[in-house]
Enzyme design. Sequence first.
Site, mmCIF file in Angstrom:
data_model
loop_
_atom_site.group_PDB
_atom_site.id
_atom_site.type_symbol
_atom_site.label_atom_id
_atom_site.label_comp_id
_atom_site.label_asym_id
_atom_site.label_seq_id
_atom_site.Cartn_x
_atom_site.Cartn_y
_atom_site.Cartn_z
ATOM 1 N N PHE A 4 0.858 -1.295 0.077
ATOM 2 C CA PHE A 4 -0.046 -0.186 0.182
ATOM 3 C C PHE A 4 0.841 1.285 -0.112
ATOM 4 O O PHE A 4 2.047 1.321 0.435
ATOM 5 C CB PHE A 4 -1.047 -0.099 1.239
ATOM 6 N N CYS A 5 0.087 2.344 -0.464
ATOM 7 C CA CYS A 5 0.742 3.829 -0.721
ATOM 8 C C CYS A 5 -0.200 4.792 -0.436
ATOM 9 O O CYS A 5 -1.093 4.263 0.023
ATOM 10 C CB CYS A 5 1.672 3.754 -1.654
ATOM 11 N N THR A 6 -0.060 5.953 -0.758
ATOM 12 C CA THR A 6 -0.866 7.183 -0.541
ATOM 13 C C THR A 6 -2.052 6.798 -1.418
ATOM 14 O O THR A 6 -3.215 7.023 -1.108
ATOM 15 C CB THR A 6 -0.124 8.389 -0.899
#
EC number: 1.14.-.-
Length: 299
Positions: A185-187
């Site tokens: 996951f990331c922004t």
Amino acid sequence: MTTVNLAAYRFVSLDSIEQWRPLVAARCNTLGLRGTILLAPEGINLFIAGPREATDAFVDYIRHDPLFEGKFADLPFKESLSDSQPFRRMLVRLKREIITMKKPAIKPELGRAPSVDARTLKAWLDQGHDDAGRPVVMLDTRNAFEVDVGTFDRALDYRIDKFSEFPAVIEANRADLEGKTIVSFCTGGIRCEKAAIHMKDVGIENVYQLEGGILKYFEEVGGAHYHGDCFVFDYRTALNPQLAPTADVTCFACRAVVPADAQQSPLYVPGKCCPACHPGDSGTPGRRAEPGAEPARAV
């Protein structure tokens, strides 16, 4: 006047970016937009802002203009509103990668890694395993200073300073991932998509990307299983699980994230310094952004 902020990316093979660049820049300038558009052989990554009529016109342009040969016909955009224009100018840049990993460019025609949507992920985290019974491991692909603002509970955090370090830390820590379902996951989705593709390419199994990143998760299910806020690469600095800006600010001098309590310190001087970089301080650790690490993206 309310400003509309648009973000989008897509991994798709592009062969004509040199010809596109001046045309895209001219259209954006005519519309009065500001922001950054990155074009690379592996795809597009953009964050632009302007009045509603201008952003609507841009969406219609990039989805339907024959120049783009239908490659962005269904390009999804993330939208947010602000009271002011967050960008000073309009930039259209040619890059080797739309998010720098310093590995061979992604070949979108070979397929993307599987994704998991926010509601399914929450269900997995609620029950402690995926639908096949495997334990779920959340893998944060962001830089360390972003993770310090907030992340998923018990997420793997390898304290990287830039995304190009990701392949090496994954190779060094493969044992952490064996026999588990990995959700990167990331922004907003771009880094975790590229990270998931890389892990799939090097033979790591049961890898998913969080569709739409943390911000889409907030939008769909709120802050369940998440601790803190989400750093964003624009003037807002961080958003809470309700997608509202927090009291955090970014230091003008060193780009560290300065929480509300640190803003009460005598070492914090707006526009000059913060506790992380004040010349009279002994070196208080700060949640520091790497200057020029990446443009505002995917919010």
